[in-house]
Design a protein around this motif. Structure first.
Motif, PDB file in Angstrom:
ATOM      1  N   GLY A   1     -38.483  -7.518   7.794  1.00  0.00           N
ATOM      2  CA  GLY A   1     -38.358  -8.176   9.091  1.00  0.00           C
ATOM      3  C   GLY A   1     -38.992  -9.562   9.081  1.00  0.00           C
ATOM      4  O   GLY A   1     -39.501 -10.037   8.049  1.00  0.00           O
ATOM      5  N   THR A   2     -38.980 -10.185  10.215  1.00  0.00           N
ATOM      6  CA  THR A   2     -39.454 -11.569  10.355  1.00  0.00           C
ATOM      7  C   THR A   2     -40.874 -11.769   9.846  1.00  0.00           C
ATOM      8  O   THR A   2     -41.140 -12.655   9.031  1.00  0.00           O
ATOM      9  N   LYS A   3     -41.813 -10.961  10.317  1.00  0.00           N
ATOM     10  CA  LYS A   3     -43.221 -11.133   9.925  1.00  0.00           C
ATOM     11  C   LYS A   3     -43.427 -10.881   8.439  1.00  0.00           C
ATOM     12  O   LYS A   3     -44.095 -11.662   7.765  1.00  0.00           O
ATOM     13  N   ILE A   4     -42.882  -9.775   7.946  1.00  0.00           N
ATOM     14  CA  ILE A   4     -43.103  -9.433   6.542  1.00  0.00           C
ATOM     15  C   ILE A   4     -42.480 -10.485   5.628  1.00  0.00           C
ATOM     16  O   ILE A   4     -43.096 -10.907   4.643  1.00  0.00           O
ATOM     17  N   THR A   5     -41.282 -10.937   5.948  1.00  0.00           N
ATOM     18  CA  THR A   5     -40.645 -11.977   5.136  1.00  0.00           C
ATOM     19  C   THR A   5     -41.504 -13.237   5.099  1.00  0.00           C
ATOM     20  O   THR A   5     -41.714 -13.839   4.034  1.00  0.00           O
ATOM     21  N   TYR A   6     -42.016 -13.630   6.254  1.00  0.00           N
ATOM     22  CA  TYR A   6     -42.862 -14.821   6.347  1.00  0.00           C
ATOM     23  C   TYR A   6     -44.154 -14.635   5.540  1.00  0.00           C
ATOM     24  O   TYR A   6     -44.542 -15.493   4.742  1.00  0.00           O
ATOM     25  N   LEU A   7     -44.822 -13.502   5.758  1.00  0.00           N
ATOM     26  CA  LEU A   7     -46.103 -13.268   5.094  1.00  0.00           C
ATOM     27  C   LEU A   7     -45.944 -13.017   3.598  1.00  0.00           C
ATOM     28  O   LEU A   7     -46.837 -13.355   2.813  1.00  0.00           O
ATOM     29  N   ALA A   8     -44.821 -12.457   3.192  1.00  0.00           N
ATOM     30  CA  ALA A   8     -44.569 -12.263   1.769  1.00  0.00           C
ATOM     31  C   ALA A   8     -44.539 -13.610   1.047  1.00  0.00           C
ATOM     32  O   ALA A   8     -45.039 -13.730  -0.080  1.00  0.00           O
ATOM     33  N   GLU A   9     -43.972 -14.611   1.690  1.00  0.00           N
ATOM     34  CA  GLU A   9     -43.945 -15.942   1.083  1.00  0.00           C
ATOM     35  C   GLU A   9     -45.353 -16.524   0.981  1.00  0.00           C
ATOM     36  O   GLU A   9     -45.703 -17.165  -0.019  1.00  0.00           O
ATOM     37  N   VAL A  10     -46.183 -16.299   1.995  1.00  0.00           N
ATOM     38  CA  VAL A  10     -47.592 -16.731   1.942  1.00  0.00           C
ATOM     39  C   VAL A  10     -48.267 -16.088   0.730  1.00  0.00           C
ATOM     40  O   VAL A  10     -49.008 -16.748  -0.012  1.00  0.00           O
ATOM     41  N   ALA A  11     -48.006 -14.799   0.522  1.00  0.00           N
ATOM     42  CA  ALA A  11     -48.610 -14.089  -0.603  1.00  0.00           C
ATOM     43  C   ALA A  11     -48.088 -14.612  -1.944  1.00  0.00           C
ATOM     44  O   ALA A  11     -48.867 -14.843  -2.878  1.00  0.00           O
ATOM     45  N   ARG A  12     -46.786 -14.788  -2.040  1.00  0.00           N
ATOM     46  CA  ARG A  12     -46.191 -15.273  -3.300  1.00  0.00           C
ATOM     47  C   ARG A  12     -46.733 -16.653  -3.673  1.00  0.00           C
ATOM     48  O   ARG A  12     -46.940 -16.942  -4.856  1.00  0.00           O
TER      49      ARG A  12
END
Length: 171
Positions: A19-30
């Protein structure tokens, strides 16, 4: 091979793994060198089954970070005792509901909670209770349950937590 850095996300009751949050935060992590995983729990609405599914996956890393939203917050918090993450990131965590109200155990010292003042799904008092009991950092935002309108703030808090987790686990 066990990854050095891993974030394992747990999505909410009615959302999906990307979803929106996980996709966004996954990029922060990557961007910080973390591998990311986000299991799909949509086959069940039972929080204990979702927890069992996560424990069966048994994610491992030199630096494991669990991150959960809403019911995924419950799953991530309850998984701490078994998975022993370096850090925990909770967004509007669905904690202390009748039927699944047990207190999470062995919550890591590196723990951040973000909750919206206008959340009409999970009362803000639940986040306050968790943060007080576990001495977690608590961020209350002018937002609703989804927190999707506050992605930059979520990313900043999450990124800082990841940075601290890396420092704490790197010799």
């Amino acid at each position: 091979m066990t990854p050095k850095l891993l974030v394992c996300f747990a999505h909410g009751k009615e959302s999906g793994p990307w979803g929106t949050k996980i996709t966004y935060l996954a990029e922060v992590a990557r961007q910080r060198g973390f591998d990311v995983m986000s299991p799909d729990y949509s086959h069940t609405m039972d929080p204990r089954q979702r927890l069992a599914d996560l424990l069966a996956l048994a994610p491992q890393a030199d630096t494991l970070v669990l991150a959960g939203s809403s019911m995924g917050g419950y799953v991530s918090a309850q998984a701490c005792a078994a998975l022993r993450p370096a850090a925990l990131f909770l967004m509007a965590p669905a904690l202390y509901f009748p039927g699944f109200d047990e207190e999470p155990q062995q919550v890591p010292a590196l723990c951040e909670v973000v909750h919206g003042w206008d959340d009409d799904i999970v009362p803000v008092e639940r986040a306050l209770r968790f943060a007080e009991r576990h001495r977690a950092a608590l961020h209350l935002l002018a937002s609703d349950h989804s927190l999707n309108d506050r992605l930059p703030e979520l990313g900043q808090v999450f990124g800082t937590l990841l940075d601290r987790a890396m420092k704490a686990t790197t010799p």
